[in-house]
Scaffold this motif. Structure first.
Motif, PDB file in Angstrom:
ATOM      1  N   ASN A 155      34.532  55.005  43.299  1.00 49.29           N
ATOM      2  CA  ASN A 155      34.748  54.291  42.045  1.00 49.29           C
ATOM      3  C   ASN A 155      35.730  53.140  42.174  1.00 49.29           C
ATOM      4  N   PHE A 156      36.575  53.125  43.213  1.00 50.98           N
ATOM      5  CA  PHE A 156      37.452  51.967  43.375  1.00 50.98           C
ATOM      6  C   PHE A 156      37.454  51.436  44.809  1.00 50.98           C
ATOM      7  N   LEU A 157      36.396  51.752  45.559  1.00 52.83           N
ATOM      8  CA  LEU A 157      36.227  51.195  46.900  1.00 52.83           C
ATOM      9  C   LEU A 157      34.963  50.360  46.940  1.00 52.83           C
ATOM     10  N   VAL A 158      35.093  49.082  47.277  1.00 56.38           N
ATOM     11  CA  VAL A 158      33.954  48.172  47.278  1.00 56.38           C
ATOM     12  C   VAL A 158      33.922  47.382  48.579  1.00 56.38           C
ATOM     13  N   PRO A 159      32.726  46.915  48.989  1.00 54.05           N
ATOM     14  CA  PRO A 159      32.639  46.072  50.181  1.00 54.05           C
ATOM     15  C   PRO A 159      32.991  44.624  49.847  1.00 54.05           C
ATOM     16  N   VAL A 160      33.962  44.053  50.554  1.00 53.38           N
ATOM     17  CA  VAL A 160      34.367  42.666  50.305  1.00 53.38           C
ATOM     18  C   VAL A 160      34.612  41.950  51.628  1.00 53.38           C
ATOM     19  N   ASP A 161      34.599  40.634  51.582  1.00 49.29           N
ATOM     20  CA  ASP A 161      34.840  39.831  52.770  1.00 49.29           C
ATOM     21  C   ASP A 161      36.161  40.220  53.426  1.00 49.29           C
ATOM     22  N   ALA A 162      36.138  40.395  54.741  1.00 50.11           N
ATOM     23  CA  ALA A 162      37.305  40.879  55.473  1.00 50.11           C
ATOM     24  C   ALA A 162      38.474  39.909  55.393  1.00 50.11           C
ATOM     25  N   ARG A 163      38.196  38.616  55.466  1.00 52.46           N
ATOM     26  CA  ARG A 163      39.286  37.638  55.439  1.00 52.46           C
ATOM     27  C   ARG A 163      39.980  37.631  54.084  1.00 52.46           C
ATOM     28  N   ILE A 164      39.212  37.629  53.006  1.00 54.96           N
ATOM     29  CA  ILE A 164      39.825  37.634  51.676  1.00 54.96           C
ATOM     30  C   ILE A 164      40.598  38.932  51.467  1.00 54.96           C
ATOM     31  N   ASN A 165      40.044  40.022  51.948  1.00 52.33           N
ATOM     32  CA  ASN A 165      40.722  41.309  51.820  1.00 52.33           C
ATOM     33  C   ASN A 165      42.065  41.292  52.537  1.00 52.33           C
ATOM     34  N   GLN A 166      42.101  40.725  53.726  1.00 53.09           N
ATOM     35  CA  GLN A 166      43.351  40.668  54.475  1.00 53.09           C
ATOM     36  C   GLN A 166      44.390  39.814  53.752  1.00 53.09           C
ATOM     37  N   LEU A 167      43.958  38.686  53.200  1.00 53.32           N
ATOM     38  CA  LEU A 167      44.901  37.805  52.515  1.00 53.32           C
ATOM     39  C   LEU A 167      45.330  38.374  51.170  1.00 53.32           C
ATOM     40  N   ARG A 168      44.443  39.089  50.526  1.00 55.41           N
ATOM     41  CA  ARG A 168      44.857  39.780  49.299  1.00 55.41           C
ATOM     42  C   ARG A 168      45.921  40.821  49.621  1.00 55.41           C
ATOM     43  N   PHE A 212      47.837  29.330  47.030  1.00 55.20           N
ATOM     44  CA  PHE A 212      48.006  29.529  48.467  1.00 55.20           C
ATOM     45  C   PHE A 212      46.666  29.492  49.191  1.00 55.20           C
ATOM     46  N   TYR A 213      45.642  30.055  48.535  1.00 60.41           N
ATOM     47  CA  TYR A 213      44.288  30.021  49.089  1.00 60.41           C
ATOM     48  C   TYR A 213      43.305  29.916  47.931  1.00 60.41           C
ATOM     49  N   ILE A 214      42.277  29.083  48.110  1.00 62.30           N
ATOM     50  CA  ILE A 214      41.131  29.055  47.192  1.00 62.30           C
ATOM     51  C   ILE A 214      39.906  29.382  48.036  1.00 62.30           C
ATOM     52  N   SER A 273      37.636  32.124  43.664  1.00 62.70           N
ATOM     53  CA  SER A 273      38.723  33.078  43.479  1.00 62.70           C
ATOM     54  C   SER A 273      39.908  32.586  44.304  1.00 62.70           C
ATOM     55  N   ARG A 274      41.107  33.038  43.996  1.00 66.11           N
ATOM     56  CA  ARG A 274      42.267  32.398  44.625  1.00 66.11           C
ATOM     57  C   ARG A 274      43.467  33.339  44.754  1.00 66.11           C
ATOM     58  N   MET A 275      44.375  32.978  45.655  1.00 64.51           N
ATOM     59  CA  MET A 275      45.691  33.585  45.770  1.00 64.51           C
ATOM     60  C   MET A 275      46.703  32.583  45.242  1.00 64.51           C
ATOM     61  N   SER A 276      47.467  32.999  44.222  1.00 61.44           N
ATOM     62  CA  SER A 276      48.428  32.102  43.580  1.00 61.44           C
ATOM     63  C   SER A 276      49.661  32.892  43.172  1.00 61.44           C
ATOM     64  N   ASN A 277      50.683  32.200  42.755  1.00 59.45           N
ATOM     65  CA  ASN A 277      51.821  32.874  42.135  1.00 59.45           C
ATOM     66  C   ASN A 277      51.409  33.420  40.776  1.00 59.45           C
ATOM     67  N   SER A 278      51.981  34.554  40.420  1.00 57.68           N
ATOM     68  CA  SER A 278      51.622  35.225  39.176  1.00 57.68           C
ATOM     69  C   SER A 278      52.045  34.412  37.956  1.00 57.68           C
ATOM     70  N   ALA A 279      51.127  34.367  36.976  1.00 55.35           N
ATOM     71  CA  ALA A 279      51.447  33.764  35.681  1.00 55.35           C
ATOM     72  C   ALA A 279      50.965  34.699  34.564  1.00 55.35           C
ATOM     73  N   ILE A 280      51.099  36.016  34.790  1.00 53.01           N
ATOM     74  CA  ILE A 280      50.682  37.005  33.792  1.00 53.01           C
ATOM     75  C   ILE A 280      51.673  36.948  32.632  1.00 53.01           C
ATOM     76  N   PRO A 281      51.226  36.705  31.425  1.00 51.20           N
ATOM     77  CA  PRO A 281      52.143  36.563  30.282  1.00 51.20           C
ATOM     78  C   PRO A 281      53.007  37.807  30.083  1.00 51.20           C
ATOM     79  N   GLY A 282      54.315  37.599  30.030  1.00 47.59           N
ATOM     80  CA  GLY A 282      55.248  38.677  29.764  1.00 47.59           C
ATOM     81  C   GLY A 282      55.521  39.597  30.928  1.00 47.59           C
ATOM     82  N   TYR A 283      54.903  39.355  32.063  1.00 47.89           N
ATOM     83  CA  TYR A 283      55.032  40.237  33.212  1.00 47.89           C
ATOM     84  C   TYR A 283      56.100  39.688  34.145  1.00 47.89           C
ATOM     85  N   PRO A 284      57.119  40.472  34.503  1.00 44.27           N
ATOM     86  CA  PRO A 284      58.257  39.903  35.236  1.00 44.27           C
ATOM     87  C   PRO A 284      57.974  39.552  36.694  1.00 44.27           C
TER      88      PRO A 284
END
Length: 632
Positions: free
Chosen positions: A137-150, A163-165, A170-181
């Motif tokens: 239920n929470f294990l899925v097949p994904v690209d190895a490179r994206i998985n490593q960078l995630r 940092f990566y697009i 989809s992308r790796m970026s600094n967090s901008a979750i509202p209200g999340y420290p």
């Protein structure tokens, strides 16, 4: 190429019809954390847990791309939510055979991705913990490179520096979750799969309620958060489970990206394989219903009238009265003034176990509410354990089936005199490295739930084909490392990860229990951390008579409803007490075999004739109560 879409009304009726009839019985009328706990009870029962190495083949049943790029009848390509381009051709595709351990660029192979990072729940970097380790239920097949960078970074809304697009944006970026420290890196999926991810993460915190407090949460809501690759959004609680600002983001994702045909069919496929479901695919509205509590800012009053109601050699029972507050979630029990609680319960009574005989302890209790505000301490109670008692000091293994191929089973019994919480117990194994011949501690299987006094349960390999027992009968069904044992392996029941409670075999050596069934002798009533073959009876390969069935000695009643006399007895065994409602009396020998049955035995008398029995030990069973006696 286009996504296969159904009209909204058809999707709704299609999805709601997928759960088997009665699967969610008992949830009607519930909301908040009460709904969450009830759903946990449903989806954690009778699961079939497969091995991590089984996943690539299982992905051919759960994760084929029948929705964007290929015909549903003949595709062999996997759907990768990290790289899928819903509106156009994908940059690359994988079959289940193209798994890789690492990649320096996208498109070179896929990984088995734990959407909740393994570091959250695994014992350490060398030992992975089942059933979480292979939960589809929470294990899925994904690209190895994206998985490593995630890496172990959380999912989230990105902002600022990218940092990566990746190839599907989809992308790796600094967090901008509202209200999340947290301001470190996050992986932001494309909108098409944000709902999928939200429903998956929340499945995890429902499925593993009761274990979340032992997982590696990176911080609490009051901590100062610094960027890290291990920033888990869990807040260390069992009920709320996730930091509130993060929950709000997941709620938005659940609304933004409704349940798709792909999710529904994947849920159905997993149910066929694993026998449980993601409830938020069947009922996405439950996300808002569960995380809807509006706690007040007033701490609860202290529990009252804490008393010790029973003292035994290894456990003490406590009881208290609930405060008048209406938003109590549970109680934390503190022993000997410790800063951290020894136990947590939703009830107003508990057995505190794993105590030492002839020892004195002090206890106090705090209540906590839906806002996780704590009450003051209750009164303090001092109690002493007895020097000895008739109970087992802990759970014990009573049957061990080491049969041909995958015919592997273990039965464990609770004869401790009280209900036992299994969440801190596990089955460990030592496997041999083919390259060196050395034994090592392999992956582990964690137990969960509760087991009552004088109750047993069976752990079974799902590939077993025993003549006397099936997957549907076992409480735990797993193909994890511990249930792949052979006679040379050391297998143990452990508490708090490393404390050996009971063992089969000897550590770090080649054992000789191959092709044998071991049954604990009836006169053994305590677990033993050192394997002693004299405590066991040996039977042939694949022998499994009475697997999952308690023996008469296991069932001896501790109640005082009836009294039998004289004992020892010569001719007539008399029974005193309210016997007029007893429907059946049976006499059993020490193996549990019924040798005499009498219907309505006390209709006109108070005795059972035993004059024809040979001298020895027997059991008198009166309906569901069993009493031991000696025939002279």
């Amino acid at each position: 190429m286009k996504k296969l879409l159904f009209p909204a009304i058809l999707i709704s009726s299609f999805i709601s019809a997928q759960a088997p009839a009665g699967y969610y019985d008992g949830t009607t009328g519930l909301t908040g954390y009460a709904l969450k706990s009830k759903v946990h009870d449903i989806i954690s029962q009778k699961n079939v847990n497969w091995h991590y190495d089984d996943l690539p083949n299982l992905y051919n049943q759960t994760d084929l791309d029948k929705y964007y790029d290929h015909d549903a009848t003949n595709t062999t390509y996997l759907l990768d939510i990290y790289s899928e381009r819903p509106a156009g051709p994908d940059a690359y595709e994988y079959t289940s055979g193209q798994m890789t351990s690492g990649a320096g660029a996208e498109g070179l192979g896929y990984n088995r991705e734990h959407m909740i990072p393994q570091s959250t729940f695994s014992t350490n970097s060398d030992i992975s913990d089942y059933p979480m380790y292979s939960d589809l239920n929470f294990l899925v097949p994904v690209d190895a490179r994206i998985n490593q960078l995630r890496n172990n970074y959380p999912y989230g809304v990105g902002g600022g520096t990218n940092f990566y697009i990746f190839s599907n944006t989809s992308r790796m970026s600094n967090s901008a979750i509202p209200g999340y420290p947290y301001t470190g890196r996050v992986y932001e999926p494309i909108n098409e799969f944000k709902g999928d991810i939200a429903r998956t993460l929340l499945y995890f915190v429902v499925r593993y309620e009761g274990k979340l407090g032992s997982f590696n949460t990176a911080y609490s809501t009051s901590s100062t958060i610094t960027p890290s690759t291990d920033q888990c959004p869990f807040d260390g609680t069992e009920e709320r489970a996730v930091d509130l600002p993060y929950i709000e983001m997941l709620k938005q994702w659940n609304t933004l990206d409704p349940v798709s045909q792909r999710e529904t069919e994947r849920n159905n496929a997993i149910y066929t394989i694993q026998k449980n479901r993601n409830p938020f695919i069947d009922h996405p509205e439950w996300i808002n219903m569960i995380w809807s509590e509006t706690p007040d800012s007033v701490a609860p009053s202290a529990p009252g009238s804490l008393t010790s109601t029973q003292q035994n050699a290894n456990f003490i029972n406590l009881n208290w009265t609930a405060p008048s507050d209406t938003d109590i979630l549970g109680y934390r029990i503190y022993v000997n003034g410790a800063a951290t609680p020894s136990a947590v319960t939703k009830n107003t009574s508990i057995s505190i176990d794993h105590l030492n005989p002839s020892s004195t302890y002090t206890f106090t209790v705090k209540a906590f509410d839906k806002g996780y505000l704590e009450s003051p301490f209750s009164n303090t109670v001092t109690a002493s354990t007895s020097a000895s008692d008739a109970f087992a000091k802990d759970l014990m293994i009573v049957k061990y089936i080491e049969g041909t191929s995958n015919n592997k089973a273990i039965e464990i019994i609770n004869k401790t005199g009280h209900e036992v919480n299994l969440n801190n117990y596990r089955i460990n194994i030592h496997l041999k490295r083919p390259s060196t011949g050395n034994f090592y501690a392999a992956d582990t299987y964690e137990l969960e739930g509760k087991v009552g006094n004088n109750e047993s349960f069976v752990i079974l390999n799902p590939n077993a084909s025993l003549s006397c027992y099936s997957n549907s009968q076992a409480r735990f069904v797993t193909a994890s490392d511990p249930m792949t044992f052979n006679g040379e392996n050391y297998v143990e029941l452990a508490y708090n990860k490393t404390v050996t409670i009971d063992a089969i075999g000897t550590r770090y050596t080649t054992n000789t229990n191959g092709n044998v069934s071991l049954y604990r002798k009836n006169n053994v009533n305590q677990p033993n951390s050192t394997f002693t073959i004299g405590e066991w009876d040996s039977y042939p390969v694949n022998y499994c008579q009475n697997l999952g069935v308690l023996s008469a000695t296991d069932l001896i009643a501790s109640n005082k409803e009836f009294k039998i006399y004289p004992n020892p007895v010569y001719d007539d065994l008399f029974v005193s007490g309210d016997t007029q409602d007893v429907k059946t009396a049976q006499v059993l020998d020490v193996s549990g075999k019924v040798i005499y049955t009498e219907k309505d035995p006390f209709k006109n008398k108070k005795n059972i004739s035993v004059q024809n029995l040979s001298t020895g030990f027997y059991f008198l069973k009166l309906d569901d109560k069993i009493y031991q006696f000696i025939k002279k």
